[in-house]
Scaffold this motif. Structure first.
Motif, PDB file in Angstrom:
ATOM      1  N   ASP A  64     -20.182  33.776  54.456  1.00 11.45           N
ATOM      2  CA  ASP A  64     -19.823  32.378  55.472  1.00 11.45           C
ATOM      3  C   ASP A  64     -18.972  32.978  56.409  1.00 11.45           C
ATOM      4  O   ASP A  64     -19.023  32.758  57.680  1.00 11.45           O
ATOM      5  N   SER A 114     -20.556  35.405  59.035  1.00 10.50           N
ATOM      6  CA  SER A 114     -21.594  34.709  60.042  1.00 10.50           C
ATOM      7  C   SER A 114     -20.706  33.826  61.044  1.00 10.50           C
ATOM      8  O   SER A 114     -21.221  33.869  62.403  1.00 10.50           O
ATOM      9  N   HIS A 115     -19.660  33.360  60.797  1.00 12.72           N
ATOM     10  CA  HIS A 115     -18.760  32.358  61.768  1.00 12.72           C
ATOM     11  C   HIS A 115     -18.302  33.497  62.717  1.00 12.72           C
ATOM     12  O   HIS A 115     -18.229  33.429  63.889  1.00 12.72           O
ATOM     13  N   THR A 164     -26.125  29.255  65.536  1.00 13.68           N
ATOM     14  CA  THR A 164     -25.088  28.807  64.722  1.00 13.68           C
ATOM     15  C   THR A 164     -25.109  29.941  63.447  1.00 13.68           C
ATOM     16  O   THR A 164     -25.731  30.713  63.269  1.00 13.68           O
ATOM     17  N   ASP A 184     -25.075  29.210  60.315  1.00  8.15           N
ATOM     18  CA  ASP A 184     -26.136  29.224  59.188  1.00  8.15           C
ATOM     19  C   ASP A 184     -27.278  29.987  59.766  1.00  8.15           C
ATOM     20  O   ASP A 184     -28.079  30.783  58.703  1.00  8.15           O
ATOM     21  N   GLU A 185     -27.679  30.172  60.869  1.00  5.05           N
ATOM     22  CA  GLU A 185     -28.910  30.917  61.332  1.00  5.05           C
ATOM     23  C   GLU A 185     -28.697  32.233  61.464  1.00  5.05           C
ATOM     24  O   GLU A 185     -29.498  33.240  60.979  1.00  5.05           O
ATOM     25  N   ARG A 226     -26.572  33.686  59.024  1.00  4.30           N
ATOM     26  CA  ARG A 226     -26.581  34.084  57.757  1.00  4.30           C
ATOM     27  C   ARG A 226     -28.159  34.194  57.234  1.00  4.30           C
ATOM     28  O   ARG A 226     -28.215  34.794  56.360  1.00  4.30           O
ATOM     29  N   GLU A 227     -28.948  33.363  57.679  1.00  4.79           N
ATOM     30  CA  GLU A 227     -30.467  33.286  57.454  1.00  4.79           C
ATOM     31  C   GLU A 227     -30.966  34.653  57.787  1.00  4.79           C
ATOM     32  O   GLU A 227     -31.882  35.238  57.178  1.00  4.79           O
ATOM     33  N   TYR A 235     -25.574  38.297  49.047  1.00  5.20           N
ATOM     34  CA  TYR A 235     -26.202  37.076  48.844  1.00  5.20           C
ATOM     35  C   TYR A 235     -26.789  36.691  47.394  1.00  5.20           C
ATOM     36  O   TYR A 235     -27.579  37.634  46.738  1.00  5.20           O
ATOM     37  N   GLU A 245     -20.252  34.024  47.577  1.00  7.98           N
ATOM     38  CA  GLU A 245     -20.659  32.738  48.288  1.00  7.98           C
ATOM     39  C   GLU A 245     -20.622  31.507  47.265  1.00  7.98           C
ATOM     40  O   GLU A 245     -20.210  30.610  47.643  1.00  7.98           O
TER      41      GLU A 245
END
Length: 219
Positions: free
Chosen positions: A53, A56-57, A68, A70-71, A73-74, A115, A139
């Motif tokens: 997390d 990613s930020h 974002t 979240d994107e 991260r994915e 993950y 996580e």
């Protein structure tokens, strides 16, 4: 080290049991190149202590990416998925090490920054899921290995005191956290570890080994 007191082990996955560190180094670089950004030389060192997390930020904020967290991260999970599902092997000596723990009656589990889905895929493929007592991820806990929570949770799962548990890690910050929390620590060499960091691991871990199976000689 009071080796005969060791009754359980908390094991890192990437770089300790699994030969996977190059995957993460390459992904950091490839991700930025996808957005036409030249990666800083030390990008992997910058993010290695971060949770999924957090990094990613960090990527979105630091490099002004038009997506974002979240994107991101994915995207990263998708980039690494095939390696974990189909390719990555155990490190040299890891199977011998686990077999040795089994013979000694030492219970063990995995504590990882990876993950959860990828870690489970690799463990399933390698036939380790039924052998481990637990899988704990940063996580799921919401905190990284700069804090000792993941090791305390591992101790709880093992039902043992921290002086009965060996923590095996390949990263300096993880070794330092586990050491400060009072666990016996084993620093495990990985080729991706800078020489200066490895020297610091050797200086701070209770024991340090170039090959993880060498721990068996010391317990």
């Amino acid at each position: 080290m009071e080796h005969n007191t060791i009754k359980g082990a908390i094991l890192d996955l990437d770089g300790t049991l699994l030969d996977s560190m190059n995957v993460w180094h390459n992904i950091d670089i490839e991700l930025l190149e996808m957005y036409n950004i030249s990666p800083p030389e030390n990008i992997s060192e910058i993010v290695k202590k971060m949770t999924i997390d957090d990094f990613s930020h960090y990527f979105v904020r630091e490099f002004l990416l038009p997506v974002t967290p979240d994107e991101i991260r994915e995207q990263i999970e998708q980039m690494a998925a095939e390696q974990y599902v189909s390719v990555l092997p155990l490190k040299d000596g890891a199977e011998q090490f686990l077999e040795g723990l089994d013979k000694l009656g030492i219970s063990y589990g995995i504590a990882t920054a990876t993950y959860p889905k990828l870690a489970r895929a690799a463990l399933d493929r390698l036939g380790l899921t039924s052998r481990i007592q637990f899988l704990i991820t940063e996580e799921e806990l919401g905190v990284g290995k700069t804090e000792p929570l993941i090791y305390y949770e591992g101790a709880k799962q093992l039902g043992l005191g921290k002086r009965q548990i060996l923590v095996a890690e390949d990263a300096l910050h993880s070794v330092l956290t586990a050491k400060k929390a009072g666990f016996f620590t084993a620093g495990v060499y990985d080729p991706a570890t800078p020489s200066e960091e490895w020297q610091q691991i050797c200086a701070n871990a209770t024991i340090s080994v170039k090959k993880i199976s060498d721990i068996l000689k010391l317990i």
